[in-house]
Structures are given as C-alpha cells and as structure tokens.
Design a protein around this motif. Sequence first.
Motif, PDB file in Angstrom:
ATOM      1  N   LYS A   4       0.362  -1.488   3.558  1.00  0.00           N
ATOM      2  CA  LYS A   4      -0.785  -1.050   4.416  1.00  0.00           C
ATOM      3  C   LYS A   4      -1.197   0.207   3.869  1.00  0.00           C
ATOM      4  CE  LYS A   4      -0.702  -0.975   8.908  1.00  0.00           C
ATOM      5  NZ  LYS A   4      -0.138  -1.506  10.096  1.00  0.00           N
ATOM      6  N   MET A   5      -2.446   0.572   3.377  1.00  0.00           N
ATOM      7  CA  MET A   5      -3.062   1.709   3.118  1.00  0.00           C
ATOM      8  C   MET A   5      -2.048   2.714   2.427  1.00  0.00           C
ATOM      9  SD  MET A   5      -5.927   1.570   4.937  1.00  0.00           S
ATOM     10  CE  MET A   5      -6.647   2.987   5.496  1.00  0.00           C
ATOM     11  N   LEU A   6      -1.569   2.041   1.073  1.00  0.00           N
ATOM     12  CA  LEU A   6      -0.840   2.801   0.244  1.00  0.00           C
ATOM     13  C   LEU A   6      -1.722   3.961  -0.583  1.00  0.00           C
ATOM     14  CD1 LEU A   6       1.661   0.160  -1.483  1.00  0.00           C
ATOM     15  CD2 LEU A   6       1.995   1.842   0.422  1.00  0.00           C
ATOM     16  N   THR A   7      -1.264   5.317  -0.413  1.00  0.00           N
ATOM     17  CA  THR A   7      -2.032   6.041  -1.469  1.00  0.00           C
ATOM     18  C   THR A   7      -0.763   6.827  -2.025  1.00  0.00           C
ATOM     19  OG1 THR A   7      -3.840   6.299   0.436  1.00  0.00           O
ATOM     20  CG2 THR A   7      -3.287   8.011  -1.356  1.00  0.00           C
ATOM     21  N   VAL A   8      -1.247   7.069  -3.227  1.00  0.00           N
ATOM     22  CA  VAL A   8      -0.061   7.904  -4.147  1.00  0.00           C
ATOM     23  C   VAL A   8      -0.791   8.961  -5.032  1.00  0.00           C
ATOM     24  CG1 VAL A   8       1.482   7.764  -6.108  1.00  0.00           C
ATOM     25  CG2 VAL A   8       1.615   6.020  -4.383  1.00  0.00           C
ATOM     26  N   VAL A   9      -0.256  10.059  -4.703  1.00  0.00           N
ATOM     27  CA  VAL A   9      -0.842  11.207  -5.647  1.00  0.00           C
ATOM     28  C   VAL A   9       0.264  11.651  -6.406  1.00  0.00           C
ATOM     29  CG1 VAL A   9      -1.772  13.606  -5.344  1.00  0.00           C
ATOM     30  CG2 VAL A   9      -2.383  11.803  -3.597  1.00  0.00           C
ATOM     31  N   ARG A  10       0.099  11.781  -7.719  1.00  0.00           N
ATOM     32  CA  ARG A  10       0.922  12.209  -8.853  1.00  0.00           C
ATOM     33  C   ARG A  10       0.391  13.589  -9.178  1.00  0.00           C
ATOM     34  NH1 ARG A  10       4.663   8.200  -9.398  1.00  0.00           N
ATOM     35  NH2 ARG A  10       5.398   8.659  -7.369  1.00  0.00           N
ATOM     36  N   GLU A  11       1.268  14.664  -9.160  1.00  0.00           N
ATOM     37  CA  GLU A  11       0.653  16.060  -9.722  1.00  0.00           C
ATOM     38  C   GLU A  11      -0.500  16.145  -8.718  1.00  0.00           C
ATOM     39  OE1 GLU A  11       2.500  17.056 -13.318  1.00  0.00           O
ATOM     40  OE2 GLU A  11       3.958  16.171 -11.959  1.00  0.00           O
ATOM     41  N   ARG A  22      -3.547  14.215  -9.075  1.00  0.00           N
ATOM     42  CA  ARG A  22      -4.227  12.956  -9.461  1.00  0.00           C
ATOM     43  C   ARG A  22      -4.153  11.851  -8.483  1.00  0.00           C
ATOM     44  NH1 ARG A  22      -5.111   8.837 -13.648  1.00  0.00           N
ATOM     45  NH2 ARG A  22      -2.754   8.968 -14.177  1.00  0.00           N
ATOM     46  N   ILE A  23      -5.097  11.253  -7.917  1.00  0.00           N
ATOM     47  CA  ILE A  23      -4.773  10.110  -7.091  1.00  0.00           C
ATOM     48  C   ILE A  23      -4.725   8.955  -8.000  1.00  0.00           C
ATOM     49  CG2 ILE A  23      -5.742   8.653  -5.562  1.00  0.00           C
ATOM     50  CD1 ILE A  23      -7.162  10.923  -4.130  1.00  0.00           C
ATOM     51  N   LEU A  24      -3.279   8.276  -7.772  1.00  0.00           N
ATOM     52  CA  LEU A  24      -3.115   6.969  -8.581  1.00  0.00           C
ATOM     53  C   LEU A  24      -3.909   5.907  -8.093  1.00  0.00           C
ATOM     54  CD1 LEU A  24       0.560   6.937  -9.924  1.00  0.00           C
ATOM     55  CD2 LEU A  24      -1.662   7.272 -11.198  1.00  0.00           C
ATOM     56  N   PHE A  25      -3.779   5.690  -6.619  1.00  0.00           N
ATOM     57  CA  PHE A  25      -4.567   4.676  -6.137  1.00  0.00           C
ATOM     58  C   PHE A  25      -4.820   5.021  -4.624  1.00  0.00           C
ATOM     59  CE2 PHE A  25      -0.554   2.828  -7.417  1.00  0.00           C
ATOM     60  CZ  PHE A  25       0.271   2.880  -6.148  1.00  0.00           C
ATOM     61  N   LYS A  26      -5.579   4.635  -3.705  1.00  0.00           N
ATOM     62  CA  LYS A  26      -5.810   5.094  -2.591  1.00  0.00           C
ATOM     63  C   LYS A  26      -6.114   3.781  -1.462  1.00  0.00           C
ATOM     64  CE  LYS A  26      -9.626   7.905  -1.080  1.00  0.00           C
ATOM     65  NZ  LYS A  26     -10.447   8.917  -1.619  1.00  0.00           N
ATOM     66  N   ASP A  27      -5.562   3.960  -0.266  1.00  0.00           N
ATOM     67  CA  ASP A  27      -5.808   2.991   0.626  1.00  0.00           C
ATOM     68  C   ASP A  27      -5.778   1.391   0.225  1.00  0.00           C
ATOM     69  OD1 ASP A  27      -6.213   5.120   2.054  1.00  0.00           O
ATOM     70  OD2 ASP A  27      -8.178   4.893   2.231  1.00  0.00           O
ATOM     71  N   LEU A  28      -4.637   1.409  -0.613  1.00  0.00           N
ATOM     72  CA  LEU A  28      -4.204   0.084  -1.161  1.00  0.00           C
ATOM     73  C   LEU A  28      -3.610  -0.756  -0.303  1.00  0.00           C
ATOM     74  CD1 LEU A  28      -4.354  -1.546  -3.914  1.00  0.00           C
ATOM     75  CD2 LEU A  28      -2.282  -1.045  -3.994  1.00  0.00           C
ATOM     76  N   SER A  78       1.743   7.681   1.066  1.00  0.00           N
ATOM     77  CA  SER A  78       1.644   7.502   2.313  1.00  0.00           C
ATOM     78  C   SER A  78       1.225   6.013   2.356  1.00  0.00           C
ATOM     79  CB  SER A  78       0.527   8.611   2.884  1.00  0.00           C
ATOM     80  OG  SER A  78      -0.651   8.275   2.110  1.00  0.00           O
ATOM     81  N   GLY A  79       1.520   5.632   3.774  1.00  0.00           N
ATOM     82  CA  GLY A  79       1.121   3.962   4.065  1.00  0.00           C
ATOM     83  C   GLY A  79       2.479   3.425   4.232  1.00  0.00           C
ATOM     84  N   ASP A  80       2.299   2.214   4.673  1.00  0.00           N
ATOM     85  CA  ASP A  80       3.562   1.221   4.990  1.00  0.00           C
ATOM     86  C   ASP A  80       3.715   0.157   4.233  1.00  0.00           C
ATOM     87  OD1 ASP A  80       4.309   2.909   7.516  1.00  0.00           O
ATOM     88  OD2 ASP A  80       2.394   2.171   7.820  1.00  0.00           O
ATOM     89  N   ILE A  81       4.985  -0.159   3.810  1.00  0.00           N
ATOM     90  CA  ILE A  81       5.418  -1.254   3.232  1.00  0.00           C
ATOM     91  C   ILE A  81       6.430  -2.100   4.199  1.00  0.00           C
ATOM     92  CG2 ILE A  81       6.376  -2.308   1.110  1.00  0.00           C
ATOM     93  CD1 ILE A  81       5.914   0.548  -0.067  1.00  0.00           C
ATOM     94  N   PHE A  82       5.901  -3.433   4.347  1.00  0.00           N
ATOM     95  CA  PHE A  82       6.996  -4.249   5.136  1.00  0.00           C
ATOM     96  C   PHE A  82       7.359  -5.347   4.451  1.00  0.00           C
ATOM     97  CE2 PHE A  82       3.894  -2.174   7.909  1.00  0.00           C
ATOM     98  CZ  PHE A  82       4.684  -1.486   9.024  1.00  0.00           C
ATOM     99  N   TRP A  83       8.860  -5.823   4.561  1.00  0.00           N
ATOM    100  CA  TRP A  83       9.235  -7.030   3.843  1.00  0.00           C
ATOM    101  C   TRP A  83       9.701  -7.702   5.158  1.00  0.00           C
ATOM    102  CZ3 TRP A  83       9.627 -10.317   0.186  1.00  0.00           C
ATOM    103  CH2 TRP A  83      10.521 -11.394   0.271  1.00  0.00           C
TER     104      TRP A  83
END
Lengths: 212, 229, 68, 252
Positions: free
Chosen positions: A5-12, A14-20, A55-60
């Motif tokens: 849910k809403m995965l966002t990753v910022v490296r250094e 740069r935004i790698l992906f947003k709200d995935l 940021s965001g959530d991962i559920f298994w």
Amino acid sequence: MLHCKMLTVVREDRILFKDLSFTIKPGEIVQIEGPNGVGKTSLFRLLIGLSTAYSGDIFWQGSSIDKDREFFYQQLLYLGHKTGIKPELTPLENLQFFQTLHAAKQDIDLWFVLAQVGLAGYEDVTTAQLSAGQQRRVALARLWINKCPLWVLDEPFTAIDKSGIAVLEGLFVKHAEKGGIVLLTTHQDMTLDSSLLRKIELGGAAADEDYV
Amino acid sequence: MKTMFRALFSAFFQVVAKELQGAFRHGSDILNPVWFFIIVVTLFPLGIGTDPALLERIAPGIIWVAALLAALLSFERLFKDDFIDGSLEQLMLSPFPLAWLVSAKVFAHWLLTGLPLLLVSPLLATFLSLDIDTYIALFLTLLIGTPILSLFGAIGVALTVGLRKGGILLSLIMLPLSIPILIFSTMAIDAASYGQSYIGLLALLGAMLITAIILAPFAIAASLRVSVS
Amino acid sequence: MAFNSLADFFAMGGYGFYVWLSYGISFLVLAVLIINTLTKRKKILKTVTQRIAREERIKKAKNRKDTL
Amino acid sequence: MWKWLHPYAKPEKSYQLAGKLLPWFVVLTVITFIIGLLWGLLFAPADYQQGDSFRIIYIHVPAAMMAMGAYSSMAIAAFVALVWQIRLAEMTVAATAPIGAVFTFIALFTGAAWGKPMWGAWWVWDARLTSELILLFVYLGIIALYNAFSDKVLAGRAASILTLVGVINLPVIHYSVVWWNTLHQGPTISKFGKPSMAVEMLWPLLIMIAAFATLLGALILMRFRNEILTRESHRPWVRQLALNNVKITGKN
C-alpha cells in the motif's frame, strides 16, 4: 497474499517510486518490469524486509511484515544478485546449511537435486572452484527443496540457457498451480504463456520526472 | 515447543559447524591472528630490554594490547565475506531470530580467535617471566575478556560491513569501546602480581560479559539490518 | 654404560623430567610431521580419485534433457 | 651436467627418483637414530658441570643445525627456482618449509627445557634462542604465504622470493640480536655445546647430527613427492597411481 500500500522510496535525493500499490494473489506469477535503475531490486529488498527505508505498508497474509518477521520468513524464498553461496563449502554442504536454516524439506535427495540443476559431478567440490554460472545453479537448487509459498527471484535466469529457462518456467507454473506466488525480474525473454504471467510496470515517466 | 527448541539449537550448531568447516578449509589461515599475537608480544622484550622484573611489570599491558590488536585483525572475517557473497542476506531472511544466529557466529569467531589466545598464553607467560599466580590471573581475564571482545567487535563489524572501506573505521570504533576491558583486566593481573585479591575485578568483567552476551546479539542484529538495507 | 640401574637411567641424575620432556616432545612433534606427510599423500590421491568419480558422473549426466 | 639432469627435471621422473632414494634415507635414518640415541642416552658419560641434563644436546644441537640446514637448502632451491625457472625447485621450497619449522620448534623447545635447570627459567632472551625464535617466525611466514595462494605455481614463486629475502635478512637479524643481547647484559649465560667436547660425548653427537640430516632428507623427499602429486594431479600417471592406491568411494 502479498499486499503493498502506497510504497514510496527515496534514494539519496531521487524518488525511485511513489505511491505504489498492488496485490498479488496465490497462484500468480508476476514479473516486475522496467528499465535499468528504476528500482526493481530496491522494491524486492523492501518486499522481503531487508530494507526498511521506505514509507507505506507491506502485508503478507494480512499482517505487516515488519511486525511478524518470523512468520513471514518461514514462507519466503529470496534469490538475489548475490548467490548467498559460501565459496569455501561444497554445493552439498551449502544446501544442507540452507535446509537447517530455512526449515526446508529434509527428506530429499540433494544429489538428485544437484543433478537436476546440472551440477552432477560437482556436488563435493568447494564452490569457489565453480564458475559463476554454476554457483548460480547451486543457489537455484533451493527452488527444489523449499516449502515456501512466496518466491521472490531477482534475475533468476542469469547465466541460464534457453532450455534451462524452460525448465525453470515449468517449475514456476507447478508452484503457482499449488497456490504459490512467484515474483521475478528478468531481462531474458520468457516463453511462458502470457495468460499465466502478470506484469507490473515500474517507473517510466512518473519516476523520471521527480527529482526532489 | 520441544521441536522448536531442537530446531533452534540445531540451527545454532549448524552455523557454528559451517563457520568452523569453512575456516579449517582455509588451512593455516586461521592461525594467523595467533601468530600475530605472539610476534607482537615478542617485540616488546626486544624493544625495551629483557630484565625480568621490568617485563613482569609491563606484561599485562603488553599481552592485553596485543590481544586487542590480534582481535581487530580477525573481526573483518566475521561478517565481511558473508556480506560479499550474499549469505548474510540469507541469514537475515531465516525464520530463526537473527540475534540467535549471530550469537552462533560470534561464538564460532571466539572459538577461532579467542580460544587460541588462551591456549598460547602459557608461552607468553614464559616469554615475559610471569610467575604462576600472575599467569592464572592473566588466563582468567583472557577467558572472560576475549568473548567480550568478540561480542563488541561483532557490533563494530555489523555497523561497518556495508561500507567500502570499513577497515580502519572499525578500529576507530572498537578501540575506545574496549578500553574498560583493558583496564579491568590489567588491574586484575597487577593485583595478582602483588598477591592481592582480584575477585572483585573478575566479577566486574564477568558482569560485563553476561551483559554483553544478553544485549550484544540484539545490537548486532539491529546493526546488520541497518548495514544491509 | 653411564648408569648403574634402570631407575638411575630414568632419573637422569635428577634431570629426568627435563631430559625426557625434551626427548618426548621432540619425537612427538616429529611423529606428527611424519604422519601429516603420509596422510597428505593419501589425501591427494583420494582427491584425484574423487575427481575421476566426478568426471564419470558428469559423463552420465550429459544425456539428460530436463536439467538447467 | 645439465644434459644428464634434464630428464629428472620432468616431474614424473623426479617423482620416481625420489621414490627410489626414499627407502635408503629411511633405513639410514632409523639406523643412525638407534645408534645415536643408545650411545647418547646410555653410554656417553655425564657432563661434569651439567650432569645428565646435557644429554638434551643430542637433539638440541642437531635440530638447530638442521633447522639452519633446511633453510639453506630452501634458499638454494629458491635461487635455482627464480633464476632458472625450474618448477621442481619451487616445490622443494614448499616441501622443506614445514620441516624446517618443526626442527626449529624442536631446537627452541629443547633449548628451553635445557635452560630451565641451568638458568632457572624456561625462557631467557639469550641471543641464540632469540634468533632461533625469529627463524621460526620467518618459517611460519613463508608457510602462511604459500598456503594463502590457491594457485600453487604462484604460491611457490612467492614463497621462493620471501625465502631469498630471508637469506639476506637472517644474518642481519642474527647479529643484531647478538649485539642487542650484549648491550642489554642479560643473565650471564654459559654458551651451549661449543667448548671442546670429550670424544666419547662428541661421537654420539655427530651420529645424531647425521640422523637428523638423513631424517631431513627423507622428509623432504616425501613432501617433495606430495608437492609433485598435487601439481600434476591432472596427468594420467597420477590418475593411474591414485586408482591403484585408493578405492573409489562416494556416490555415483
């Protein structure tokens, strides 16, 4: 079921992906697609809980993977760029180690499995003496001995030829039929029937434009 | 419950066994830190003179400083190779608690580096003309102190393992942290050489060891999660 | 003969401990070296036969189709 | 001479030659050891100053001499290996180092065991013992370097270079230690062995020296053969030898 849910990753910076967000159901084979550097490996590393910088959530199966690590890891098999094979041990010893450490199938003939991945005759040589391709095959042998429903495979076809890819694809299909999930990235062409394969496209325009 | 414990212990045992197996396959490599330890200790009499009284006076410091340096040399091996070949990732993805598995690795590290120091300590005692009581104190401080070094060192390595040039940084982190061990150990040995009781100091070291055994694995696990992500 | 009795011989004029320790350790270490040399030879030959066995296995596995 | 030696520069031939020489060395070693030990321990008279403790000399001195002897032969082999690029010479270096280390250890240990009743301490920083200790460190360095390479050809070359560096350095080390020792004025030490010996004490010593020398020869031959087998393990003659000697085990 794996749910993000809403995965966002910022490296250094740069935004790698947003709200995935996506959900993967049992029985699915999913290929993550996208150009180099778009963050496929980064995504995988957060999906398996190795990296926590997001940021965001991962559920298994409905529970957050950061909260219930041990339950999640009982059901996860990950194969990364690095093989995770100890060079000073033999392929046999490596697989035995994997069996104990990941609660894999015990009642299985490792010699047979190693023959299956094309390593007949190399079972008791130290892995350091094997070629890079052979070392990857030792890592791939884990696919035959684990009991995990969730497979996360980063470039599993590296150094594997066409007929070998077909063998692996057959294995994926069988795994999916039993209700397992296969999540993979690859640069090679897959021969898999497209009705069996779901693709998730990463990055593209959205990711490229966003510089913070 | 019972099977869970059995699985836990067999995982611990496997990690230790594979570490030892791998190390022994490297042959004489595993003895290098010990040789380093012995050579460093022999340099002191050559450098400052062979007067037995003088040697006995400075022996505790020499031996402990040498043990620290030897330990520093061996720390890299603890997680670096595993990090490079990816088996560290796999270790972290195991359903067993990471803190438990890293304690197994630290234990194997102590077996390969701390224990040999204990075994060669009689030799060094003769080199530095220690009397038997002082030697016993030395042995006891090494016995309690080297596992603490291994545990502390593992935290340092876990913090620096992802860095490209972690080597010298590791020393900079580690040496200040190990000062208390050095001070308490040499105090205990000094006390022994004057015939005083050193039980209190040993108890202090023991308390440090127990605290380290309980807490360090969690610190190591947490540091690894930072380094590997 | 430099000694009058067997007991004298073992006592070595009071230096028995040091003399026999020297001889004992020396021959022990030499024995270890000799045994190490002999077992090393066995080990080398064994690795060669292991390799021969491996090559046999590789030859046998060549005809299989369902491998990677 | 080179023409005559040439066939023996082939590993298989030298393996066989070493195999032919080995029994002679073994027999000589056993005979000289038995005579030397019996003579030295039973028949030689006790020293008038040191009593029976001097009998340690019968292993200490030969071991110390052969420790140096082993190094000299390593040095010669290393020189030959580097100048004429003869691989068999590199193998000799590798084969000899562990033996030299063991002999040095024996010399050190017996020296200490002799020193304890004489000086009252297991270890004193005597010039000779100290040089002996440094020799041991040098040996161990060479062995460690050799084992650190996985490619044994490169390993042999590296070990040869280090051996030659040691040749230049060892005398310097020795004299620096002697000089250092006289400056420091350590405990007064009666030097070992050198004063003119009575003939009935000297003979067993000579025989023991011969015994250690032949033992050194036999061990070098054995380890040399091992080195050849390791490096030639892909050749048919080694494979045949292995098949004749070891049963094939393991899974097929």
